[in-house]
Design a protein around this motif. Structure first.
Motif, short mmCIF file in Angstrom:
data_model
loop_
_atom_site.label_atom_id
_atom_site.label_comp_id
_atom_site.label_asym_id
_atom_site.label_seq_id
_atom_site.Cartn_x
_atom_site.Cartn_y
_atom_site.Cartn_z
N GLY A 54 0.81 -1.22 0.00
CA GLY A 54 0.00 0.00 0.00
C GLY A 54 0.84 1.26 0.00
O GLY A 54 0.36 2.34 0.39
N LEU A 55 2.08 1.16 -0.47
CA LEU A 55 2.96 2.33 -0.47
C LEU A 55 2.45 3.42 -1.40
O LEU A 55 2.45 4.60 -1.03
N ARG A 56 2.01 3.07 -2.57
CA ARG A 56 1.62 4.07 -3.56
C ARG A 56 0.39 4.87 -3.12
O ARG A 56 0.39 6.10 -3.22
N PRO A 57 -0.67 4.23 -2.62
CA PRO A 57 -1.78 5.02 -2.09
C PRO A 57 -1.37 5.94 -0.94
O PRO A 57 -1.84 7.07 -0.83
N VAL A 79 -6.33 5.40 -5.76
CA VAL A 79 -6.95 4.19 -6.30
C VAL A 79 -6.38 3.88 -7.67
O VAL A 79 -6.01 2.73 -7.97
N ALA A 80 -6.29 4.88 -8.53
CA ALA A 80 -5.84 4.65 -9.91
C ALA A 80 -4.40 4.15 -9.96
O ALA A 80 -4.08 3.21 -10.70
N VAL A 81 -3.53 4.77 -9.19
CA VAL A 81 -2.13 4.33 -9.18
C VAL A 81 -2.02 2.91 -8.67
O VAL A 81 -1.26 2.10 -9.21
N GLU A 82 -2.77 2.58 -7.63
CA GLU A 82 -2.71 1.22 -7.09
C GLU A 82 -3.27 0.20 -8.07
O GLU A 82 -2.77 -0.93 -8.16
N LEU A 83 -4.29 0.56 -8.82
CA LEU A 83 -4.83 -0.34 -9.83
C LEU A 83 -3.80 -0.60 -10.93
O LEU A 83 -3.62 -1.74 -11.37
N GLY A 187 6.97 8.03 -8.62
CA GLY A 187 6.97 9.48 -8.79
C GLY A 187 5.57 10.01 -9.01
O GLY A 187 5.19 11.05 -8.46
N CYS A 188 4.80 9.29 -9.81
CA CYS A 188 3.41 9.68 -10.05
C CYS A 188 2.61 9.60 -8.75
O CYS A 188 1.84 10.51 -8.43
N ALA A 189 2.79 8.51 -8.01
CA ALA A 189 2.06 8.35 -6.75
C ALA A 189 2.37 9.47 -5.77
O ALA A 189 1.48 10.00 -5.10
N ALA A 190 3.65 9.86 -5.71
CA ALA A 190 4.09 10.87 -4.74
C ALA A 190 3.72 12.29 -5.15
O ALA A 190 3.95 13.23 -4.38
N SER A 191 3.13 12.46 -6.32
CA SER A 191 2.76 13.80 -6.77
C SER A 191 1.31 13.93 -7.20
O SER A 191 0.79 15.04 -7.33
N ILE A 192 0.61 12.80 -7.39
CA ILE A 192 -0.73 12.86 -7.98
C ILE A 192 -1.72 13.55 -7.04
O ILE A 192 -2.65 14.23 -7.49
#
Length: 336
Positions: A54-57, A79-83, A187-192
């Protein structure tokens, strides 16, 4: 908060939306997806297996909070990044022939390759449906960022597969591949979340840089665990990466380092047929003695410091700053 507490806080916030999204899939796609996510057994009964880290969420939620917004703002992006991440895992397991993930059969091993491919495709498509359910300017911008990160991730996966046909891969080659395969999506997860909160571009870019560098640290740790990790903790067989002849970071360090072990390791990798337990044990010893583990762990530490430095110029609320830095350190110090 400790690393696990931060992950759990984000999970409680994001999981209801994740469940709602996956529940919208048809039964034929939903069951393999729910099984992969740890919510169901292969027969459809409830499961307590649990999902991944669950790091990205968590990073998505923290990125919204880092710019002064509520964590709820980041939920569609989380949700989108984790999917997307989980679609890639389902397909990676097929490509690598992995029979086990998170201490149980992989989706393709449990349901067959065809069902695994199409359920992975469904999660990929669902990610973009979630983002564009309300096509606000912020969501459109965040979706474009996710699409770019997904393209980079796929390019990284292609490079990783191409390594199988190369006798030697350098550390720089390995880092470039992992920057795409792992770093881009982190990178996307940490900025989205910041994008969804309409933060300034310079802030978004700094958070993206943080995530990318953290991604390289994360992957370096993964590469160490892929050889030396405890199967009871990692959920994969001991020496799994060596058994699959992966040219991960510790292997690349030795093969191109000019040490006496390079030739011996290459000979093991070039051996026809499956590698035996003795082959794996011998390769592990060669890599350790030649400094492959030490160099990879040093790379993880260096990338962590670079990631944290990306945050220094940002005006992040003190509590959030402590959490995001604590989570980053936890990721690099983990054993799973």
């Amino acid at each position: 908060m400790s690393g696990p507490e931060i992950l759990e806080r984000a999970r409680r916030l994001v999981e209801p939306a994740m469940v709602a999204a996956v529940d919208g899939l048809c039964d034929e796609l939903g069951l393999p997806a729910r099984y992969h996510l740890g919510w169901a057994e292969a027969d459809g009964s409830p499961s307590t297996a649990g999902a991944g880290k669950g790091l990205r969420p968590a990073l998505a939620v923290l990125s919204a909070e880092a710019v002064g917004a509520s964590g709820e703002v980041a939920v569609p992006g989380a949700v989108a990044v984790e999917l997307v991440h989980n679609f890639s895992l389902i397909h990676d397991d097929i490509i690598d022939g992995d029979l086990e993930r998170r201490h149980r059969a992989t989706v393709w091993a449990a349901f067959g390759t065809d069902d695994a491919i199409i359920s992975g495709d469904a999660l990929h498509n669902l990610a973009f449906q979630v983002m564009l359910a309300e096509p606000t300017p912020e969501r459109v911008a965040a979706t474009a960022r996710l699409a770019g990160a997904t393209s980079a991730m796929l390019a990284g996966q292609a490079a990783d597969m191409a390594f199988d046909d190369l006798p030697v891969v350098s550390l720089d080659d390995c880092l470039a591949m992992e920057a795409d395969k792992t770093g881009a999506l982190l990178g996307c997860a940490a900025s989205i979340g910041a994008v969804l909160a309409a933060a300034p571009q310079t802030t978004v870019d700094a958070l993206d840089s943080f995530g990318r560098e953290l991604g390289l640290a994360f992957q370096a740790v993964d590469d160490v665990l892929g050889i030396w990790g405890d199967p009871a903790v990692t959920g994969k067989a001991a020496g799994n990466d060596l058994r699959e002849r992966k040219k991960s970071m510790p292997v690349a360090v030795v093969l191109t380092g000019g040490s006496s072990g390079a030739e011996d390791l290459a000979a093991i990798y070039d051996r026809p047929g499956d590698l035996s337990d003795d082959d794996v044990a011998r390769a592990t010893g060669i890599i350790d003695a030649a400094g492959g583990r030490e160099r990879t762990e040093a790379e993880a530490a260096d990338r962590l410091e670079s990631a944290l430095a990306s945050l220094d110029a940002l005006e992040i609320p003190a509590e959030v700053d402590t959490e995001i830095r604590g989570l980053a350190r936890f990721v690099v110090e983990r054993s799973f």
